[in-house]
Motif scaffolding. Structure first.
Motif, PDB file in Angstrom:
ATOM      1  N   ALA B  81       0.736  -1.016  -0.331  1.00 14.13           N
ATOM      2  CA  ALA B  81      -0.241  -0.201  -0.244  1.00 14.13           C
ATOM      3  C   ALA B  81       0.495   1.444  -0.263  1.00 14.13           C
ATOM      4  O   ALA B  81       0.209   2.459  -0.415  1.00 14.13           O
ATOM      5  N   GLY B  82       2.316   1.165   0.555  1.00  9.76           N
ATOM      6  CA  GLY B  82       3.131   2.261   0.381  1.00  9.76           C
ATOM      7  C   GLY B  82       3.435   2.838   1.714  1.00  9.76           C
ATOM      8  O   GLY B  82       3.505   4.293   1.699  1.00  9.76           O
ATOM      9  N   LEU B  83       2.477   2.329   2.756  1.00  3.02           N
ATOM     10  CA  LEU B  83       2.583   3.244   4.079  1.00  3.02           C
ATOM     11  C   LEU B  83       3.964   2.779   4.586  1.00  3.02           C
ATOM     12  O   LEU B  83       4.107   3.628   5.147  1.00  3.02           O
ATOM     13  N   VAL B  84       4.554   1.442   4.524  1.00  2.00           N
ATOM     14  CA  VAL B  84       5.470   1.139   5.086  1.00  2.00           C
ATOM     15  C   VAL B  84       6.330   0.883   4.205  1.00  2.00           C
ATOM     16  O   VAL B  84       5.984   0.530   3.597  1.00  2.00           O
ATOM     17  N   ARG B  85       7.704   0.867   4.593  1.00  2.00           N
ATOM     18  CA  ARG B  85       8.678   0.396   3.865  1.00  2.00           C
ATOM     19  C   ARG B  85       9.936   0.077   4.394  1.00  2.00           C
ATOM     20  O   ARG B  85      10.303   0.091   5.493  1.00  2.00           O
ATOM     21  N   GLY B  86      10.778  -0.662   4.088  1.00  2.01           N
ATOM     22  CA  GLY B  86      11.449  -1.905   4.653  1.00  2.01           C
ATOM     23  C   GLY B  86      12.614  -1.613   3.943  1.00  2.01           C
ATOM     24  O   GLY B  86      13.125  -1.387   2.548  1.00  2.01           O
ATOM     25  N   THR B  87      13.851  -1.631   5.471  1.00  2.00           N
ATOM     26  CA  THR B  87      15.172  -1.677   4.924  1.00  2.00           C
ATOM     27  C   THR B  87      15.808  -2.669   4.992  1.00  2.00           C
ATOM     28  O   THR B  87      16.313  -2.846   6.902  1.00  2.00           O
ATOM     29  N   ILE B  88      16.863  -3.417   5.000  1.00  2.00           N
ATOM     30  CA  ILE B  88      17.341  -4.791   5.114  1.00  2.00           C
ATOM     31  C   ILE B  88      18.293  -3.970   6.296  1.00  2.00           C
ATOM     32  O   ILE B  88      19.221  -3.144   5.000  1.00  2.00           O
ATOM     33  N   ASP B  89      18.972  -4.580   7.147  1.00  2.00           N
ATOM     34  CA  ASP B  89      20.257  -3.688   7.683  1.00  2.00           C
ATOM     35  C   ASP B  89      20.416  -5.440   8.546  1.00  2.00           C
ATOM     36  O   ASP B  89      20.209  -6.510   9.293  1.00  2.00           O
ATOM     37  N   GLY B  90      21.617  -6.322   7.863  1.00  2.00           N
ATOM     38  CA  GLY B  90      22.463  -7.198   7.717  1.00  2.00           C
ATOM     39  C   GLY B  90      21.061  -8.782   7.582  1.00  2.00           C
ATOM     40  O   GLY B  90      20.172  -8.527   7.000  1.00  2.00           O
ATOM     41  N   PRO B  91      21.149  -9.487   8.785  1.00  2.00           N
ATOM     42  CA  PRO B  91      19.924 -10.671   9.065  1.00  2.00           C
ATOM     43  C   PRO B  91      18.555  -9.864   9.124  1.00  2.00           C
ATOM     44  O   PRO B  91      17.614 -10.509   9.018  1.00  2.00           O
ATOM     45  N   ARG B  92      18.442  -8.698   9.825  1.00  2.00           N
ATOM     46  CA  ARG B  92      17.120  -8.369   9.729  1.00  2.00           C
ATOM     47  C   ARG B  92      16.739  -6.749   8.453  1.00  2.00           C
ATOM     48  O   ARG B  92      17.681  -6.836   8.292  1.00  2.00           O
ATOM     49  N   VAL B  93      15.326  -7.397   9.310  1.00  2.00           N
ATOM     50  CA  VAL B  93      14.851  -5.936   8.403  1.00  2.00           C
ATOM     51  C   VAL B  93      13.916  -4.537   8.981  1.00  2.00           C
ATOM     52  O   VAL B  93      13.281  -4.989  10.264  1.00  2.00           O
ATOM     53  N   CYS B  94      14.627  -3.396   8.630  1.00  2.00           N
ATOM     54  CA  CYS B  94      13.988  -2.251   9.543  1.00  2.00           C
ATOM     55  C   CYS B  94      12.560  -2.234   8.902  1.00  2.00           C
ATOM     56  O   CYS B  94      12.406  -1.613   7.439  1.00  2.00           O
ATOM     57  N   TYR B  95      11.047  -1.494   9.386  1.00  2.00           N
ATOM     58  CA  TYR B  95      10.288  -0.894   9.186  1.00  2.00           C
ATOM     59  C   TYR B  95      10.193   0.544   9.261  1.00  2.00           C
ATOM     60  O   TYR B  95      10.223   0.527  10.315  1.00  2.00           O
ATOM     61  N   CYS B  96       9.757   1.271   8.645  1.00  2.00           N
ATOM     62  CA  CYS B  96       9.021   2.226   9.273  1.00  2.00           C
ATOM     63  C   CYS B  96       8.678   2.481   8.367  1.00  2.00           C
ATOM     64  O   CYS B  96       8.370   2.274   6.990  1.00  2.00           O
ATOM     65  N   ILE B  97       7.400   3.558   8.953  1.00  2.00           N
ATOM     66  CA  ILE B  97       6.056   4.560   8.201  1.00  2.00           C
ATOM     67  C   ILE B  97       6.729   5.421   6.976  1.00  2.00           C
ATOM     68  O   ILE B  97       8.103   6.344   6.683  1.00  2.00           O
ATOM     69  N   ASP B  98       6.589   5.781   6.122  1.00  2.00           N
ATOM     70  CA  ASP B  98       6.580   7.006   4.184  1.00  2.00           C
ATOM     71  C   ASP B  98       6.131   7.491   5.418  1.00  2.00           C
ATOM     72  O   ASP B  98       4.397   7.923   5.022  1.00  2.00           O
ATOM     73  N   PRO B  99       6.746   8.746   5.509  1.00  2.00           N
ATOM     74  CA  PRO B  99       5.965  10.208   6.686  1.00  2.00           C
ATOM     75  C   PRO B  99       5.939  10.859   5.359  1.00  2.00           C
ATOM     76  O   PRO B  99       4.425  10.982   5.374  1.00  2.00           O
ATOM     77  N   ALA B 100       5.484  10.715   3.807  1.00  2.00           N
ATOM     78  CA  ALA B 100       4.898  11.898   2.842  1.00  2.00           C
ATOM     79  C   ALA B 100       4.183  10.770   2.316  1.00  2.00           C
ATOM     80  O   ALA B 100       2.657  11.902   2.513  1.00  2.00           O
ATOM     81  N   VAL B 101       3.853   9.689   2.242  1.00  2.00           N
ATOM     82  CA  VAL B 101       2.356   8.791   2.173  1.00  2.00           C
ATOM     83  C   VAL B 101       1.568   8.598   3.883  1.00  2.00           C
ATOM     84  O   VAL B 101       0.436   9.551   3.065  1.00  2.00           O
ATOM     85  N   LEU B 102       2.243   8.750   4.880  1.00  2.00           N
ATOM     86  CA  LEU B 102       0.911   8.804   5.728  1.00  2.00           C
ATOM     87  C   LEU B 102       1.038  10.324   5.884  1.00  2.00           C
ATOM     88  O   LEU B 102      -0.609  10.905   5.927  1.00  2.00           O
TER      89      LEU B 102
END
Lengths: 112, 112
Positions: B81-102
């Motif tokens: 939906a574009g509300l959230v985006r994830g960035t790979i950080d080594g073995p794990r994935v960090c999610y954060c809200i897309d501020p512009a979309v929100l």
DNA sequence: CAGGCCTATCGTAGAACTACGATGAAGCGC
DNA sequence: GCGCTTCATCGTAGTTCTACGATAGGCCTG
């Protein structure tokens, strides 16, 4: 084709009962409101009802590319979610947005 | 039980590509955003991500009473939906809200 | 009262959602 | 390299959504 008679519902005919709710219910209601709005047809209905502050009737059926039964079903969803309320006006039904619920939903979204 | 290593993603690691969209897409996206938020679990995820402005990883799995695969599926919905985006950080994935979309979603809801 | 308009509801078929366990792929530490 | 952790994906079962036509009921008009 004879046009429908102009709507004559009173603009202020949609009361605001009492939006008192517990905090726990908010989350449930919040998701329900988002879900109810999460369909293009229902979103369009909300827009149509919001733009004309007064309530309209089955003009919604004309405004949407859907069968009458489908529109009625979407209206039922919106009504069950509490976003919309309908008042019987003779042979037709006038729908209008519940201003308090809409305000509450907006506040919850803004508080995200 | 060994606790997970503290997250070390940069708080500003979530870029804002270019929220340029046509007006016609807005309605589609608007409904999609509402629909994505229209589930208690996803709403909770959004809240969790919004409260900690930085991104968290699979702590979401611990915070929700759902299986890991289910949480991952909900995250996928939010991501699509574009509300959230994830960035790979080594073995794990960090999610954060897309501020512009929100922000855009909030604006559309407020404009109802 | 008979006929016509406006809605709601029922029944249904196909698609989508939601949850889970099992499996697979990617990266870190020893 | 080997194992461990972390997350995504697959496959699946049950539920819900979405659309439609057909039908039923309520209220005006003639």
């Amino acid at each position: 084709m004879k046009r429908r008679r102009p709507v004559r519902c009173a603009p202020g005919a949609c009361p605001t009962p009492t939006p008192r709710r517990a905090a726990a219910d908010d989350d449930r209601a919040f998701a329900a409101w988002c879900k109810a709005a999460g369909h293009p047809a229902r979103l369009r209905i909300l827009r149509l009802l919001a733009h004309r502050t007064t309530c309209v009737c089955g003009d919604l059926v004309d405004a949407l590319p859907l069968a009458q039964s489908t529109v009625s079903q979407h209206l039922k969803v919106l009504k069950q979610a509490g976003l919309v309320r309908g008042t019987i006006d003779g042979p037709r039904v006038c729908y209008c947005i519940d201003p308090a619920v809409l305000r509450r939903w907006k506040a919850l979204v803004a508080a995200l």
